[in-house]
Design a protein around this motif. Structure first.
Motif, PDB file in Angstrom:
ATOM      1  N   PHE A  12       0.934  -1.233   0.181  1.00  0.00           N
ATOM      2  CA  PHE A  12      -0.036  -0.088  -0.470  1.00  0.00           C
ATOM      3  C   PHE A  12       0.919   1.526  -0.277  1.00  0.00           C
ATOM      4  N   THR A  13       2.255   1.168   1.114  1.00  0.00           N
ATOM      5  CA  THR A  13       2.882   2.293   0.767  1.00  0.00           C
ATOM      6  C   THR A  13       3.857   3.020  -0.591  1.00  0.00           C
ATOM      7  N   ASP A  38       2.725   1.813  -3.626  1.00  0.00           N
ATOM      8  CA  ASP A  38       2.184   2.189  -4.700  1.00  0.00           C
ATOM      9  C   ASP A  38       1.261   3.629  -4.029  1.00  0.00           C
ATOM     10  N   ILE A  39       1.008   4.131  -2.517  1.00  0.00           N
ATOM     11  CA  ILE A  39       0.991   5.216  -3.338  1.00  0.00           C
ATOM     12  C   ILE A  39       2.130   6.224  -2.924  1.00  0.00           C
ATOM     13  N   ARG A  40       3.117   5.738  -2.764  1.00  0.00           N
ATOM     14  CA  ARG A  40       4.481   6.945  -3.239  1.00  0.00           C
ATOM     15  C   ARG A  40       4.832   6.852  -4.701  1.00  0.00           C
ATOM     16  N   TYR A  51       2.153   6.471  -6.957  1.00  0.00           N
ATOM     17  CA  TYR A  51       1.137   7.400  -7.348  1.00  0.00           C
ATOM     18  C   TYR A  51       1.371   9.138  -6.242  1.00  0.00           C
ATOM     19  N   VAL A  52       1.799   9.515  -5.613  1.00  0.00           N
ATOM     20  CA  VAL A  52       2.741  10.734  -5.137  1.00  0.00           C
ATOM     21  C   VAL A  52       3.522  11.800  -6.240  1.00  0.00           C
ATOM     22  N   ARG A  53       4.674  10.224  -7.101  1.00  0.00           N
ATOM     23  CA  ARG A  53       5.488  10.888  -7.046  1.00  0.00           C
ATOM     24  C   ARG A  53       4.956  11.299  -9.367  1.00  0.00           C
ATOM     25  N   LYS A  54       4.133  10.473  -9.706  1.00  0.00           N
ATOM     26  CA  LYS A  54       3.423  10.875 -10.551  1.00  0.00           C
ATOM     27  C   LYS A  54       2.410  11.861 -11.052  1.00  0.00           C
TER      28      LYS A  54
END
Length: 73
Positions: free
Chosen positions: A55-56, A58-60, A62-65
């Protein structure tokens, strides 16, 4: 048949073992075995850790994109 199962899980996995292996320079197979054996010994706690790490990551990603999109403006 067994190879098809392995290929399926490698394609649809979250990449946690790959990330940890590259980060700490450890074989990915050893990390996978560690999660499997420790989940039997610790009654599923490593599975919870695995999903939290997935989960971490995946969020990481997403935030980079999103950051790259805003900096391109």
């Amino acid at each position: 048949m067994f190879q098809r199962i392995i290929t399926f899980f490698e394609r649809h996995s979250f990449g946690v073992c790959t990330y940890l292996g590259e980060r700490f320079h450890i074989s990915i197979a050893k990390i996978r075995l560690f999660f499997i054996y420790s989940s039997f010994l610790a009654v599923g706690f490593p599975i919870i850790f695995y999903f939290l790490a997935a989960f971490t990551l995946d969020i990481r990603g997403y935030v980079r994109k999103i950051r790259l999109k805003y900096w391109d403006i």
